[in-house]
Write a protein that holds these residues in place. Structure first.
Motif, PDB file in Angstrom:
ATOM      1  N   GLN A   2       0.834  -1.205   0.000  1.00 13.37           N
ATOM      2  CA  GLN A   2       0.000   0.000   0.000  1.00 13.37           C
ATOM      3  C   GLN A   2       0.867   1.252   0.000  1.00 13.37           C
ATOM      4  OE1 GLN A   2      -0.717  -2.492   3.213  1.00 13.37           O
ATOM      5  NE2 GLN A   2      -2.428  -1.213   3.798  1.00 13.37           N
ATOM      6  N   TYR A  36      -7.890  11.138   8.870  1.00 12.60           N
ATOM      7  CA  TYR A  36      -7.681  11.494  10.265  1.00 12.60           C
ATOM      8  C   TYR A  36      -7.255  12.954  10.337  1.00 12.60           C
ATOM      9  CZ  TYR A  36      -7.907   6.712  12.014  1.00 12.60           C
ATOM     10  OH  TYR A  36      -8.341   5.459  12.369  1.00 12.60           O
ATOM     11  N   LEU A  44      -4.451  11.543  16.757  1.00 12.52           N
ATOM     12  CA  LEU A  44      -5.132  11.430  15.482  1.00 12.52           C
ATOM     13  C   LEU A  44      -6.602  11.110  15.733  1.00 12.52           C
ATOM     14  CD1 LEU A  44      -2.442   9.282  13.706  1.00 12.52           C
ATOM     15  CD2 LEU A  44      -3.128  11.566  12.986  1.00 12.52           C
ATOM     16  N   LYS A  49     -14.512   7.209   7.330  1.00 10.02           N
ATOM     17  CA  LYS A  49     -13.873   6.033   6.759  1.00 10.02           C
ATOM     18  C   LYS A  49     -14.748   5.463   5.656  1.00 10.02           C
ATOM     19  CE  LYS A  49     -15.750   2.789  10.184  1.00 10.02           C
ATOM     20  NZ  LYS A  49     -16.518   3.716  11.007  1.00 10.02           N
ATOM     21  N   PHE A  90      -4.543  13.679   7.641  1.00 11.01           N
ATOM     22  CA  PHE A  90      -3.856  12.503   7.124  1.00 11.01           C
ATOM     23  C   PHE A  90      -4.856  11.567   6.469  1.00 11.01           C
ATOM     24  CE2 PHE A  90       0.304  13.108   8.965  1.00 11.01           C
ATOM     25  CZ  PHE A  90       0.066  13.925  10.066  1.00 11.01           C
ATOM     26  N   ASN A  97      -4.828  -7.863   8.879  1.00  9.36           N
ATOM     27  CA  ASN A  97      -4.182  -9.173   8.881  1.00  9.36           C
ATOM     28  C   ASN A  97      -4.624  -9.919  10.139  1.00  9.36           C
ATOM     29  OD1 ASN A  97      -2.718  -8.136  11.023  1.00  9.36           O
ATOM     30  ND2 ASN A  97      -0.890  -7.731   9.809  1.00  9.36           N
ATOM     31  N   TYR A  99      -3.486 -10.042  12.976  1.00  9.96           N
ATOM     32  CA  TYR A  99      -3.228  -9.383  14.255  1.00  9.96           C
ATOM     33  C   TYR A  99      -4.058  -8.115  14.412  1.00  9.96           C
ATOM     34  CZ  TYR A  99       0.692 -12.425  13.404  1.00  9.96           C
ATOM     35  OH  TYR A  99       1.452 -13.501  13.085  1.00  9.96           O
ATOM     36  N   GLY A 100      -4.708  -7.696  13.359  1.00 11.03           N
ATOM     37  CA  GLY A 100      -5.473  -6.460  13.438  1.00 11.03           C
ATOM     38  C   GLY A 100      -5.277  -5.655  12.173  1.00 11.03           C
ATOM     39  N   GLN A 101      -5.385  -4.367  12.310  1.00 13.76           N
ATOM     40  CA  GLN A 101      -5.331  -3.532  11.112  1.00 13.76           C
ATOM     41  C   GLN A 101      -4.043  -2.731  11.064  1.00 13.76           C
ATOM     42  OE1 GLN A 101      -8.833  -0.944  10.361  1.00 13.76           O
ATOM     43  NE2 GLN A 101      -8.718  -2.011   8.413  1.00 13.76           N
ATOM     44  N   ASN A 102      -3.334  -2.857   9.955  1.00 14.83           N
ATOM     45  CA  ASN A 102      -2.186  -2.006   9.697  1.00 14.83           C
ATOM     46  C   ASN A 102      -2.639  -0.812   8.894  1.00 14.83           C
ATOM     47  OD1 ASN A 102      -0.383  -3.757  10.945  1.00 14.83           O
ATOM     48  ND2 ASN A 102       0.000  -4.878   9.056  1.00 14.83           N
ATOM     49  N   PHE A 103      -1.956   0.285   9.062  1.00  6.49           N
ATOM     50  CA  PHE A 103      -2.289   1.508   8.349  1.00  6.49           C
ATOM     51  C   PHE A 103      -1.072   2.037   7.605  1.00  6.49           C
ATOM     52  CE2 PHE A 103      -6.405   2.513  10.236  1.00  6.49           C
ATOM     53  CZ  PHE A 103      -6.387   1.804  11.408  1.00  6.49           C
ATOM     54  N   VAL A 104      -1.337   2.555   6.406  1.00  6.28           N
ATOM     55  CA  VAL A 104      -0.333   3.363   5.735  1.00  6.28           C
ATOM     56  C   VAL A 104      -0.884   4.775   5.679  1.00  6.28           C
ATOM     57  CG1 VAL A 104       0.971   3.800   3.634  1.00  6.28           C
ATOM     58  CG2 VAL A 104       0.494   1.455   4.345  1.00  6.28           C
ATOM     59  N   PHE A 105      -0.161   5.685   6.270  1.00  4.53           N
ATOM     60  CA  PHE A 105      -0.592   7.078   6.283  1.00  4.53           C
ATOM     61  C   PHE A 105       0.101   7.856   5.180  1.00  4.53           C
ATOM     62  CE2 PHE A 105      -3.107   8.033  10.118  1.00  4.53           C
ATOM     63  CZ  PHE A 105      -3.100   6.796  10.713  1.00  4.53           C
ATOM     64  N   GLY A 106      -0.594   8.806   4.614  1.00  6.98           N
ATOM     65  CA  GLY A 106       0.041   9.768   3.738  1.00  6.98           C
ATOM     66  C   GLY A 106       0.879  10.732   4.562  1.00  6.98           C
TER      67      GLY A 106
END
Lengths: 115, 110
Positions: A2, A36, A44, A49, A90, A97, A99-106
């Motif tokens: 991502q 955010y 944040l 969403k 942001f 996945n 384990y939970g949610q990963n984020f890619v921030f701008g």
């Protein structure tokens, strides 16, 4: 993988003017998309969403965003900006996945509001 | 104010030290998280904890350990700090409406 781009590092608008903050993403599947806001010294806060369904999403504080798959964009809009909207914004792509949610921030867009 | 608060905001320490980062949320959320942000602004989940269940991302070294004295707190302990641990660490809590993040702790290991 991502990735998220926010082309505008800093935007200045007058109070009462309309606002659009741009966000483009790259993701192989249907993305979970977020906006955010971070006020100085604060954490944040989620504005809105998009997971699925209606591509025009309403959020808090009068913000909305539109998901456009063809343009890989998720731009944030507000019809009339208030001085309290001055903050850093942001855009983020989320992927879940085991384990939970990963984020890619701008990288963020800093919004200044003129009185 | 209702929020997720982390302390300290900045932490500079030497290699080999043990340090803790505190996180508190007064939002009444059941689930809390720790994330590590890399240089590309990618927030990678480290732990999730919901007062009953701790889920650990298996890629996280066991030098990192979360400790939750109660539902509103999830502290992060790091033993034997290494240079590669330098990053920004975010605490977050979750409701059904989404995540609320703390303001982050910038950890620098020298």
């Amino acid at each position: 993988a991502q990735s998220v781009t926010q082309p505008d590092i800093h935007i200045t608008v007058s109070e009462g003017a309309s606002l659009e903050l741009r966000c483009n993403y790259s993701y192989g599947a249907t993305p979970y998309l977020f906006w955010y806001v971070q006020s100085p010294g604060q954490g944040l806060q989620l504005l809105l969403k998009y997971f699925s369904g209606d591509t025009l999403v309403q959020g808090i504080k009068g913000f909305e965003a539109e998901f456009k798959r063809s343009q890989s964009s998720f731009n944030l809009r507000k019809p009339s900006v208030h001085w309290s909207d001055a903050a850093e914004y942001f855009c983020a792509v989320g992927a879940t996945n085991n384990y939970g949610q990963n984020f890619v921030f701008g990288p963020g867009t800093r919004l200044s509001v003129l009185p | 104010d209702t929020a997720v608060s982390q302390t300290p905001k900045y932490l500079v320490t030497q290699m080999g030290n043990d340090k803790s980062i505190k996180c508190e949320q007064n939002l009444g959320h059941d689930t809390m998280y720790w994330y590590k942000q890399d240089s590309k602004k990618f927030l990678k989940i480290m732990f999730s904890y919901n007062n009953k269940e701790l889920i650990i991302n298996e890629t996280v070294p066991n030098r990192f350990s979360p400790k939750s004295p109660d539902k509103a707190h999830l502290n992060l302990h790091i033993n034997s700090l290494e240079l590669g641990d330098s990053a920004v660490y975010f605490c977050a809590s979750k409701s059904r409406y989404g995540y609320t993040f703390g303001s982050g702790t910038r950890l620098t290991v020298v």
